[in-house]
Design a protein around this motif. Sequence first.
Motif, PDB file in Angstrom:
ATOM      1  N   UNK A  70      23.088 -41.025  -9.968  1.00  0.00           N
ATOM      2  CA  UNK A  70      22.693 -41.780 -10.535  1.00  0.00           C
ATOM      3  C   UNK A  70      23.976 -41.234 -11.754  1.00  0.00           C
ATOM      4  N   UNK A  71      25.080 -40.510 -11.635  1.00  0.00           N
ATOM      5  CA  UNK A  71      25.577 -40.152 -12.611  1.00  0.00           C
ATOM      6  C   UNK A  71      26.940 -41.928 -12.678  1.00  0.00           C
ATOM      7  N   UNK A  72      26.950 -42.096 -11.551  1.00  0.00           N
ATOM      8  CA  UNK A  72      27.659 -43.495 -11.414  1.00  0.00           C
ATOM      9  C   UNK A  72      26.990 -43.964 -12.186  1.00  0.00           C
ATOM     10  N   UNK A  73      25.905 -44.353 -12.372  1.00  0.00           N
ATOM     11  CA  UNK A  73      25.483 -45.589 -12.599  1.00  0.00           C
ATOM     12  C   UNK A  73      24.996 -45.623 -14.135  1.00  0.00           C
ATOM     13  N   UNK A  74      24.721 -44.011 -14.791  1.00  0.00           N
ATOM     14  CA  UNK A  74      24.623 -43.373 -16.003  1.00  0.00           C
ATOM     15  C   UNK A  74      26.244 -44.372 -16.459  1.00  0.00           C
ATOM     16  N   UNK A  75      27.503 -44.232 -16.278  1.00  0.00           N
ATOM     17  CA  UNK A  75      28.801 -44.227 -16.450  1.00  0.00           C
ATOM     18  C   UNK A  75      28.869 -46.159 -16.666  1.00  0.00           C
ATOM     19  N   UNK A 132      29.137 -36.274 -21.322  1.00  0.00           N
ATOM     20  CA  UNK A 132      29.062 -38.071 -21.324  1.00  0.00           C
ATOM     21  C   UNK A 132      30.263 -38.188 -20.050  1.00  0.00           C
ATOM     22  N   UNK A 133      30.923 -37.408 -19.883  1.00  0.00           N
ATOM     23  CA  UNK A 133      31.663 -36.888 -19.186  1.00  0.00           C
ATOM     24  C   UNK A 133      31.511 -37.528 -16.857  1.00  0.00           C
ATOM     25  N   UNK A 134      30.936 -38.732 -17.445  1.00  0.00           N
ATOM     26  CA  UNK A 134      30.495 -38.671 -15.860  1.00  0.00           C
ATOM     27  C   UNK A 134      30.658 -38.870 -15.015  1.00  0.00           C
ATOM     28  N   UNK A 135      32.464 -38.995 -15.271  1.00  0.00           N
ATOM     29  CA  UNK A 135      33.985 -38.964 -13.547  1.00  0.00           C
ATOM     30  C   UNK A 135      33.327 -37.564 -13.355  1.00  0.00           C
ATOM     31  N   UNK A 136      33.332 -36.530 -13.961  1.00  0.00           N
ATOM     32  CA  UNK A 136      33.641 -34.998 -13.763  1.00  0.00           C
ATOM     33  C   UNK A 136      32.184 -34.801 -13.355  1.00  0.00           C
ATOM     34  N   UNK A 137      31.082 -35.264 -13.920  1.00  0.00           N
ATOM     35  CA  UNK A 137      29.958 -34.945 -13.310  1.00  0.00           C
ATOM     36  C   UNK A 137      29.404 -35.240 -11.703  1.00  0.00           C
ATOM     37  N   UNK A 138      30.810 -36.923 -11.480  1.00  0.00           N
ATOM     38  CA  UNK A 138      29.688 -37.165 -10.284  1.00  0.00           C
ATOM     39  C   UNK A 138      31.317 -36.001  -9.059  1.00  0.00           C
ATOM     40  N   UNK A 180      17.559 -46.414 -22.514  1.00  0.00           N
ATOM     41  CA  UNK A 180      16.614 -45.730 -23.118  1.00  0.00           C
ATOM     42  C   UNK A 180      15.081 -46.007 -23.017  1.00  0.00           C
ATOM     43  N   UNK A 181      14.980 -47.344 -23.089  1.00  0.00           N
ATOM     44  CA  UNK A 181      13.931 -48.111 -22.985  1.00  0.00           C
ATOM     45  C   UNK A 181      12.978 -47.906 -21.277  1.00  0.00           C
ATOM     46  N   UNK A 182      14.153 -47.582 -20.257  1.00  0.00           N
ATOM     47  CA  UNK A 182      13.734 -48.043 -18.616  1.00  0.00           C
ATOM     48  C   UNK A 182      13.052 -45.611 -18.749  1.00  0.00           C
ATOM     49  N   UNK A 183      12.226 -45.461 -18.355  1.00  0.00           N
ATOM     50  CA  UNK A 183      11.568 -44.372 -17.631  1.00  0.00           C
ATOM     51  C   UNK A 183      12.406 -43.493 -16.991  1.00  0.00           C
ATOM     52  N   UNK A 184      13.166 -44.159 -16.190  1.00  0.00           N
ATOM     53  CA  UNK A 184      14.248 -43.569 -15.505  1.00  0.00           C
ATOM     54  C   UNK A 184      16.069 -44.287 -16.060  1.00  0.00           C
ATOM     55  N   UNK A 185      17.074 -43.739 -14.786  1.00  0.00           N
ATOM     56  CA  UNK A 185      18.386 -44.757 -14.599  1.00  0.00           C
ATOM     57  C   UNK A 185      18.165 -46.136 -13.916  1.00  0.00           C
ATOM     58  N   UNK A 186      17.917 -46.985 -14.082  1.00  0.00           N
ATOM     59  CA  UNK A 186      18.023 -48.684 -13.264  1.00  0.00           C
ATOM     60  C   UNK A 186      19.485 -48.330 -12.095  1.00  0.00           C
ATOM     61  N   UNK A 187      19.747 -49.051 -10.916  1.00  0.00           N
ATOM     62  CA  UNK A 187      20.195 -48.928 -10.208  1.00  0.00           C
ATOM     63  C   UNK A 187      20.879 -49.698 -10.382  1.00  0.00           C
TER      64      UNK A 187
END
Length: 190
Positions: free
Chosen positions: A77-82, A43-49, A92-99
């Motif tokens: 997508x990592x930014x959206x997750x963040x 969950x280190x989305x900053x580094x992932x981005x 988690x109820x969405x089948x993808x990461x919603x924008x």
Amino acid sequence: MTQSNENSPKYENISTKYDEYVLQDENGLDYLKTLMNRAMVSDNYEKAVELAEKIAGIYRRQGNASEGGRYEHEAFLFTQRKIYRDACIPVDMFSGIPYAEKLKDAMTEAAELAMEQSQIDYYVCYKKMIARICRAQGKERDAHLIDCSISSLLERVKNILKYKELTAADLEKQCLNSVAVKCGADLYTG
């Protein structure tokens, strides 16, 4: 003082030198991808981005626009997750990461419909989630305006939830499930 060797490669800039160093064997780029995946899992989305953008830049400079675009989208997508992590909104109820912007639009529509149907509790729930997303995006002014617009309804909603024997978390889950069913893939395409 070092002397220039005719046989040594000529570099236009330091990023080209870095790219060639990383890409001197396939393991270098694979290592960056591994680091990116580790960052995502932890969950280190900053580094992932940061790593996804670095990988995208390397591919773009190599002329591989397809892979560059793919990793730019990964960074997005990592930014959206963040945003969702910071806003404490499960997706988690969405089948993808919603924008985030599309989800906010869908929740705004759902809030307006709830208000038309005099479902004040649902209206406030949607608005509170939108405000949290705005805060996670750094849009504090928007979040504040939303908070101000619902402040007079908070006590009523508290009583409604008590009467229905619902927690705020249960109501949020219902609202998110409703948006996921109604909007589905429209929230993470295009």
